[in-house]
Design an enzyme around this catalytic site. Structure first.
Site, PDB file in Angstrom:
ATOM      1  N   CYS A  50       0.758  -1.221  -0.025  1.00 36.40           N
ATOM      2  CA  CYS A  50       0.011  -0.032   0.031  1.00 36.40           C
ATOM      3  C   CYS A  50       0.686   1.357  -0.012  1.00 36.40           C
ATOM      4  O   CYS A  50       0.488   2.529  -0.777  1.00 36.40           O
ATOM      5  CB  CYS A  50      -0.955  -0.007   1.055  1.00 36.40           C
ATOM      6  SG  CYS A  50      -0.217  -0.325   2.839  1.00 36.40           S
ATOM      7  N   HIS A 305      -1.478   0.960   7.747  1.00 35.36           N
ATOM      8  CA  HIS A 305      -1.780   0.963   6.290  1.00 35.36           C
ATOM      9  C   HIS A 305      -1.554   2.219   5.740  1.00 35.36           C
ATOM     10  O   HIS A 305      -1.531   3.504   6.327  1.00 35.36           O
ATOM     11  CB  HIS A 305      -3.412   0.716   6.263  1.00 35.36           C
ATOM     12  CG  HIS A 305      -3.823   0.755   5.016  1.00 35.36           C
ATOM     13  ND1 HIS A 305      -3.565  -0.197   4.049  1.00 35.36           N
ATOM     14  CD2 HIS A 305      -4.929   1.513   4.369  1.00 35.36           C
ATOM     15  CE1 HIS A 305      -4.012  -0.017   2.964  1.00 35.36           C
ATOM     16  NE2 HIS A 305      -4.922   1.119   2.953  1.00 35.36           N
TER      17      HIS A 305
END
Ligand SMILES: [Zn+2]
Length: 1029
Positions: A50, A305
């Site tokens: 990510c 994330h």
């Protein structure tokens, strides 16, 4: 153990695929989902990528970067097709990046894959990808690109766009000599801890000077001695794109652990870098930068994330937000929260008040007063408990507040004053990040903010997911667990050409355009195939010509396979299209074609509604995959009119009859047969069809369970109901009972009173009428049924006069047709030891009571001579009384008679010598046969001894005569009945010369000599008698 620092939390990842699970049919390799309404492509998360995705999107939305990359042609980079050739010079990293960018811009898929690119980095496992931090990756990626572009026109691509210079200077206070050192940077790393925002961090780095004085002096090269000096840093060269890394991750040396700084850290949408630059005399436009990307880290310092907010500078995506109203409501909520937050932070509040002061410093107590006036809060009430006294608090923040030498007055330090200048409306703006930049470009920023929803084109790119957001949403990333981590600014002066606006194809080289066009065509084709496969339904067409109607339903005259044609068709097509397809399949079809919904039922195929409305789609009329359709003329099949619809559904019913004895095999008390009825059949009609007159029908709701409790009688009022309305469905059982079976049913409760598996039959044959009609009827009974009930039912069934009940009895009939002893009326079937299914005769005459005996008797041992007679006597009568009754019945007189039992071969047997004993005492039983014999019984105490005569062989000839004589004598001796022992019948063995000579009656006490004497006497008498005639 700690997890990997940058390991991802995968719970964010959503799997969104083509088809959305509408259809369960497996299809090979579904094509990727197309882009959604934003028209922007996300990037798949390939497991811990990510951060890479966020960075790649930032680079993509740096048009100058992507255009510079695209400008490098195959002549410089080679082509990917050649990458396997050993001597070809192929620069794989820039080629893969070009291709990925082309896909992101043009390929119609929801998310692109980075596998090829990461492989070009030499990253082959998730492990390698997870080793990196986004800031680190930025450098690695740039370095990799630079290396791979050496010797091409793109060799300075990274430098051109991102390279900046910081100069560090030390000025000698004595000789004014300046010693300087340059530092190159591609990104700036700024502190977060203890700093309120980006401007303050830059101020600390590039405005504040550090002094060498007192103990800490500087050695000047020119003066060649330790001198006082000032040290400062400035931005010497600004790059077109300024990348700022925020030091959110720190190490706590006391706790000896890493932690994430989650405090509020503001940064402006636009920033003027002039105060931090070495050269400050250029035009403002040279210093103005605009934020265009914010990489956000969500989570703690041991995992999380990344996603990115990006401004779509060229407006390639469709930036469409919810209603304006939503925005206003949200804005207000956000403002309220912000106000509340502001009040919570005394530093911001105090800075705001001081920044508005015209005079540089105000008395400390006046500051308290102003706090109360402007914010409506008193220091002592609101903050003291947590932060201590106001003066002390100010003193604890010397980097912000400056006291007058007498410490009575306080003001802001110079840099804060500059930063927190108010706007003309006098509102305090210090804590609003957008408003922090008023100093540089207040008018423009305010306009932008107020018109925030119009054309700012911010998107949140979160792996595969792309969503439009408002510029204001960036403020949410100032602080907290989810907060900004890297900032990307572009020089405001960089203008985009008008032809680039909204044009994702802009500047993409021809070969990539062609590649993407071809890929899109392929995708469209695949989607169309997938789509049509997902929308295809299989229909089973049953052709009327292959069917016959019988037994209430349609049945194929051939095998099922031969009678059905399968057709696959798109569910979005119309009924007209379907009809056309069917016509084409059945070329020889003539006349009307009616398509009816059909359903295979247990009884066979049944038809439902006719499909109507050729303009409607198959989906619209509810045709599902696997539907059965009947193709016919709508009237008849093979000449039989076919009733259709749910009201005429055929129902298969199990019809049970009570089995006759043995009929159903062991344990089977029913015979079972299947009958088909229309569900609209009246129960009355069902009754007529299945049950005999007067019979009843019981239904069993629970299938074949034959427990009595589940059986329910259809009553009179049910007869008008239909098979459907009384709940008879396929597989239901009904039990048919004849009228006389109804005694097992309690009609008022509707239940069987006996378990049906006990119920069986007895047969009764009429012996009362002599008019030749020996009808017999079946009577239902259980082992507990009383004989009188059976008799009464039989009389009713045989349609005889009721009065007959008073003078009739039931007598079992033996296998050879003999009427056996009548069964007492109060006996049950069980007590009478009757087998189910056995035959009974209904005869005249009263049945004996249970205290009476029914006996047969004959006169004399010659049964042919005397008919068998019957008599009923009390079991308590004596032998003598019984004899007299029998004599009376047979019309004999005198007392020269006695009674004997009959033996196993129907000969007169043991005599009933105890004249005064009762029949019961002598175990005479019902149905026994007695014989009336002439002659008196020997007196008590006498024996009867059979005499056998052994003929000697020497007397053979004579013996033959003698034998004849003896035989003749025997008859006479029998007539004399001297010794009726019963167990020594006249007998002549063929091989032995033995012959029976009769019996001698002799007293038990007599000696053997007496017996011999008596024998000799008799023998002589016999011989004489023979010789005399
Ligand atoms: Zn000097």
């Amino acid at each position: 153990m700690f997890g990997d620092l940058f390991e991802e939390d995968f719970s964010f990842i959503s799997n969104n695929h083509c088809g959305k699970g509408k259809k369960s049919k497996p299809r090979d390799s579904e094509p990727p989902a197309p882009r959604d309404f934003t028209r922007l492509s996300g990037i798949k998360n390939q497991g811990g990528t990510c951060y890479l995705n966020s960075l790649l999107q930032t680079l993509l939305f740096t048009p100058e970067f992507r255009e510079a990359l695209f400008s490098l042609g195959p002549e410089e980079l080679g082509t990917l097709d050649d990458s396997s050739k050993p001597d070809a010079k192929v620069r794989i990293i820039p080629l893969q990046l070009q291709r990925l960018f082309a896909q992101l811009l043009l390929l119609d898929q929801q998310a692109a894959s980075t596998t090829d690119l990461t492989e070009s980095f030499g990253w082959n496992s998730h492990e390698e990808m997870r080793q990196h931090d986004v800031q680190e990756l930025n450098r690695i990626l740039f370095s990799a690109l630079e290396t791979s572009l050496v010797g091409t026109s793109g060799h300075d691509l990274i430098n051109r766009l991102y390279h900046g210079i910081v100069v560090n200077q030390i000025v000698c206070k004595e000789c004014k000599n300046i010693s300087e050192r340059q530092e190159d940077f591609l990104d700036l790393t700024v502190a977060v801890k203890g700093v309120t925002g980006l401007e303050e961090a830059l101020w600390n780095m590039y405005v504040e000077e550090e002094y060498f004085e007192n103990e800490n002096l500087y050695r000047c090269g020119a003066c060649d001695k330790l001198v006082e000096a000032s040290k400062s840093a400035k931005l010497r060269k600004l790059p077109p794109f300024l990348t700022v890394s925020l030091l959110r991750f720190n190490f706590d040396f006391e706790k000896c652990e890493r932690y994430k700084e989650t405090s509020c850290y503001t940064f402006p949408i636009q920033i003027n870098l002039r105060p931090f630059c070495e050269q400050t005399e250029m035009d403002d436009s040279e210093y103005m930068y605009e934020l265009f990307s914010v990489i956000i880290h969500k989570g703690g310092c041991y995992g999380g994330h990344y996603h990115v907010y990006i401004r779509d500078v060229d407006e390639l995506g469709n930036w469409q937000l919810q209603e304006e109203e939503d925005r206003l409501i949200e804005d207000k909520a956000l403002r309220d929260i912000k106000n509340a937050k502001e009040i919570e932070n005394p530093l911001a509040v105090l800075k705001g008040i001081l920044a508005e002061e015209e005079s540089k410093q105000i008395p400390v107590d006046q500051l308290g007063q102003k706090l109360l006036e402007k914010k409506g809060v008193s220091w002592n009430k609101k903050y003291r408990k947590q932060y201590g006294a106001l003066r002390k608090y100010l003193q604890n923040h010397p980097q912000i507040f400056q006291f007058s030498p007498d410490e009575n007055k306080v003001g802001l330090k110079e840099k804060h004053k500059l930063l927190f200048k108010s706007d003309s409306q006098g509102q305090d703006l210090q804590s609003s990040p957008h408003k922090n930049d008023v100093q540089w470009n207040s008018e423009k920023t305010l306009t932008r903010l107020r018109d925030g929803s119009a054309g700012c084109h911010w998107f949140d790119l979160n792996d595969s997911k792309v969503q439009p957001i408002k510029e204001k949403d960036i403020e949410k990333q100032f602080q907290g667990k989810e907060s900004a981590y890297m900032l990307f600014y572009r020089k405001s002066e960089l203008k985009r050409p008008p032809e680039a606006r909204g044009n994702p194809r802009y500047q993409i080289p021809e070969h990539l355009l062609n590649e993407m066009n071809a890929a899109n065509t392929e995708l469209q084709k695949k989607r169309a195939e997938c789509d049509s496969a997902n929308n295809g339904i299989d229909l089973h067409l049953h052709l009327s010509s292959c069917y016959k109607f019988h037994n209430g339903a349609l049945h194929p005259s051939l095998t099922w396979k031969e009678s059905v044609v399968d057709l696959t068709i798109d569910r979005r097509k119309t009924l007209g299209d379907l009809r056309q397809s069917v016509f084409q399949m059945l070329e020889s079809w003539e006349g009307d074609m009616i398509l009816s919904i059909a359903k295979p039922l247990p009884a066979g195929l049944h038809l439902y509604q006719i499909l109507d409305g050729d303009e409607l789609t198959l989906d619209g009329i509810g045709l599902a995959d696997g539907a059965d359709l009947f193709v016919w003329n709508g009237k008849e099949v093979g000449g039989t009119k076919v009733m259709t619809g749910p009201d005429h559904e055929p129902v298969v019913i199990n019809v049970l009859h009570l089995a006759e004895y043995n009929e159903g095999g062991k344990g089977q008390h029913f015979t079972e047969s299947q009958h088909v009825f229309s569900c609209s059949t009246k129960v009355g009609d069902l009754h007529t069809a299945l049950a005999p007159s007067g019979g009843i029908i019981l239904k069993n709701g629970s299938g074949l369970d034959k427990e009595a409790k589940n059986w329910e009688v259809f009553r009179e009022e049910d007869m008008k109901e239909t098979v459907k309305s009384v709940g008879l469905t396929d597989g239901c059982s009904v039990l048919i009972l004849d009228s006389h079976d109804q005694s097992f049913v309690n009609v008022s409760s509707g239940n069987l009173t006996a378990f049906t598996y006990d119920i069986s039959w007895l047969q009764v044959k009429n012996f009362c009428r002599t008019d030749g009609d020996e009808k017999h009827v079946k009577i239902t009974a259980t082992i507990e049924t009383v004989m009188s009930d059976i008799k009464r039912k039989a009389i009713r069934e045989l349609q005889l006069e009721e009065e007959l009940a008073n003078d009739s009895c039931l007598r079992p009939i033996s296998g050879n047709g003999k009427l056996l002893s009548p069964v007492p009326e109060d006996y049950t079937v069980k007590e009478a030891e009757l087998k189910m299914g056995s035959l009974l005769g209904l005869c005249h005459g009263k049945a004996p009571a249970s205290t009476q005996l029914f006996l047969y008797f004959i006169v004399g041992s010659d049964q042919n001579a005397s008919p068998e007679m019957e008599i009923v006597v009390e079991e308590t009568v004596s032998v003598k009384e019984c004899l007299n009754l029998m004599l009376e019945k047979s019309g004999l007189s005198g007392d020269n008679w006695h009674l004997r039992r009959i033996d196993w071969c129907y000969e007169a047997g043991e005599a009933l010598s105890q004249e005064n004993a009762t029949l019961k005492e002598l175990n005479v039983c019902r149905g026994d046969t007695l014989v009336i014999m002439e002659g008196k019984l020997p007196p008590k105490g006498f024996l009867k001894i059979p005499i056998w005569w052994l003929k000697s062989s020497s007397h053979k000839k004579r013996g033959e005569n003698a034998q004849d004589q003896v035989n003749g004598m025997t008859c006479k001796m029998d007539a004399l009945q001297v010794s009726p022992s019963g167990d020594s019948p006249e007998y002549i063995h063929p091989d032995m010369d033995l012959c029976y000579a009769g019996s001698i009656e002799i007293a038990g006490e007599a000696s053997l000599e007496d017996l011999k004497m008596q024998y000799v006497l008799i023998w002589h008498l016999l011989i004489c008698h023979v010789q005399w005639p």
